[in-house]
Design a protein around this motif. Structure first.
Motif, PDB file in Angstrom:
ATOM      1  N   LYS A   1       0.830  -1.216   0.000  1.00 27.92           N
ATOM      2  CA  LYS A   1       0.000   0.000   0.000  1.00 27.92           C
ATOM      3  C   LYS A   1       0.865   1.268   0.000  1.00 27.92           C
ATOM      4  N   SER A   2       1.839   1.306   0.906  1.00 29.56           N
ATOM      5  CA  SER A   2       2.704   2.495   0.961  1.00 29.56           C
ATOM      6  C   SER A   2       3.538   2.608  -0.306  1.00 29.56           C
ATOM      7  N   THR A   3       4.020   1.475  -0.793  1.00 26.03           N
ATOM      8  CA  THR A   3       4.808   1.488  -2.033  1.00 26.03           C
ATOM      9  C   THR A   3       3.997   2.141  -3.149  1.00 26.03           C
TER      10      THR A   3
ATOM     11  N   PHE B   1       1.558  11.908   4.483  1.00 27.02           N
ATOM     12  CA  PHE B   1       2.327  10.739   4.878  1.00 27.02           C
ATOM     13  C   PHE B   1       2.017  10.246   6.278  1.00 27.02           C
ATOM     14  N   GLN B   2       2.385   9.006   6.470  1.00 25.99           N
ATOM     15  CA  GLN B   2       2.214   8.363   7.765  1.00 25.99           C
ATOM     16  C   GLN B   2       3.029   9.105   8.841  1.00 25.99           C
ATOM     17  N   TYR B   3       4.225   9.528   8.480  1.00 28.44           N
ATOM     18  CA  TYR B   3       5.074  10.215   9.445  1.00 28.44           C
ATOM     19  C   TYR B   3       5.420  11.605   8.933  1.00 28.44           C
TER      20      TYR B   3
ATOM     21  N   LEU C   1      -3.957   9.710   1.246  1.00 23.28           N
ATOM     22  CA  LEU C   1      -3.627   9.708   2.666  1.00 23.28           C
ATOM     23  C   LEU C   1      -3.191   8.303   3.053  1.00 23.28           C
ATOM     24  N   ASP C   2      -1.926   8.171   3.423  1.00 21.80           N
ATOM     25  CA  ASP C   2      -1.391   6.843   3.735  1.00 21.80           C
ATOM     26  C   ASP C   2      -1.344   6.625   5.240  1.00 21.80           C
ATOM     27  N   GLU C   3      -2.190   5.740   5.708  1.00 25.08           N
ATOM     28  CA  GLU C   3      -2.220   5.369   7.124  1.00 25.08           C
ATOM     29  C   GLU C   3      -2.145   6.575   8.036  1.00 25.08           C
ATOM     30  N   THR C   4      -2.904   7.592   7.624  1.00 26.11           N
ATOM     31  CA  THR C   4      -2.942   8.827   8.396  1.00 26.11           C
ATOM     32  C   THR C   4      -3.504   8.576   9.785  1.00 26.11           C
TER      33      THR C   4
HETATM   34 MG    MG Z   1       2.195   1.230   4.662  1.00 27.80          MG
END
Ligand code: MG
Ligand code: ADP
Ligand code: MG
Length: 251
Positions: free
Chosen positions: A42-44, A86-88, A171-174
């Motif tokens: 997913k993040s990729t 991003f997540q972070y 939105l990735d794993e926000t």
């Molecule tokens: Mg991920």
């Protein structure tokens, strides 16, 4: 709006195929969610769409409004209307939040052939948008994300999104590590920005985020592919049966 066809991606460093034929279409005005086990890619997918280094596209395509995203530099993708939360969130000591926002906004306007905003115009806009998100003037002056709480970082990210007025928001794993209030804030921000000319791709582990952001379509990603798509009920099914049950069913 976003059209991904048979996308194959491998890591540049190792000879490891991560995405193995992703097909995904997100029409304007819709919110799509991607769920899936850890390590499914997913993040990729979001990194590759944003143009991050370290990945090699070995097949397929990704178009935004009919334009080839994969041919563009990261800044061109942003100018074309792609936004990634991003997540972070990155901390940038020494750079004031407002300076950062103004630089990003004007760079984007320039790339779009629009005039830069004057200091006064920018100030008016950022105060107006900030107020709607309960961001006070003091937080706007602090260095980007430095010492921000999890909730403040999220609020700031939504502010960036509302200032840049993107077409396609990812939105990735926000929601990772967010408390209920912060999650609410992200969902309210997304909901406020929903519109016929904008689309969202929300990558999440948790069904509860999707209680607030009602997606039009939910996709399940596993081992580098979208293996199942459905309505919001699919997220409930994941919550109840876990991925194992669902994946066994898909084969
Ligand atoms: Mg991920
Ligand atoms: P997800 O976001 O669904 O959890 P990721 O896209 O983060 O999945 O990761 C997919 C797979 O690719 C995982 O097996 C992960 O370990 C691997 N991977 C991703 N990026 C790297 C990297 N830079 N170096 C090594 N392995 C990576
Ligand atoms: Mg992960």
């Amino acid at each position: 709006m976003l059209e991904i066809k048979n996308l194959h991606v491998k890591l540049e460093e190792e000879d490891k195929q991560i995405l193995k034929g992703v097909d995904l279409t997100v029409p304007a005005g819709e919110v799509h969610a991607i769920m899936g086990p850890n390590g499914s890619g997913k993040s990729t997918l979001s990194y590759v769409l944003s143009g991050r280094d370290g990945y090699q596209v070995t097949g397929g395509e990704a178009m935004l409004d009919g334009r080839d995203l994969l041919e563009m530099e990261p800044e061109e993708r942003a100018a074309a209307g792609l936004f990634l939360a991003f997540q972070y969130p990155v901390e940038i000591p020494g750079v004031g939040n407002m300076t950062f926002l103004r630089t990003a906004l004007n760079a984007q306007r320039k790339a779009r052939g629009q005039d830069e905003l004057s200091a006064a115009e920018f100030l008016k806009l950022v105060r107006e948008r900030g107020k709607a998100l309960k961001i006070d003037a003091e937080m706007l002056k602090r260095p980007v994300n430095v010492g921000f709480s999890g909730g403040e970082k999220k609020r700031n990210e939504i502010l960036q999104m509302s200032m840049l007025e993107p077409r396609m928001c990812i939105l990735d794993e926000t929601d990772s590590g967010l408390d209920v209030d912060a999650m609410r804030l992200v969902s309210d921000g997304v909901n406020a920005l929903r519109g016929p000319d904008r689309a969202f791709l929300v990558i999440t582990h948790y069904q509860r985020l999707l209680d607030h952001i009602k997606p039009d379509v939910v996709h399940i990603m596993a081992d580098g592919r979208i293996v199942k798509s459905g309505g919001p009920d699919l997220a409930l099914e994941v919550e109840q049966n876990g991925y194992a049950g669902l994946l066994a069913e898909v084969g």
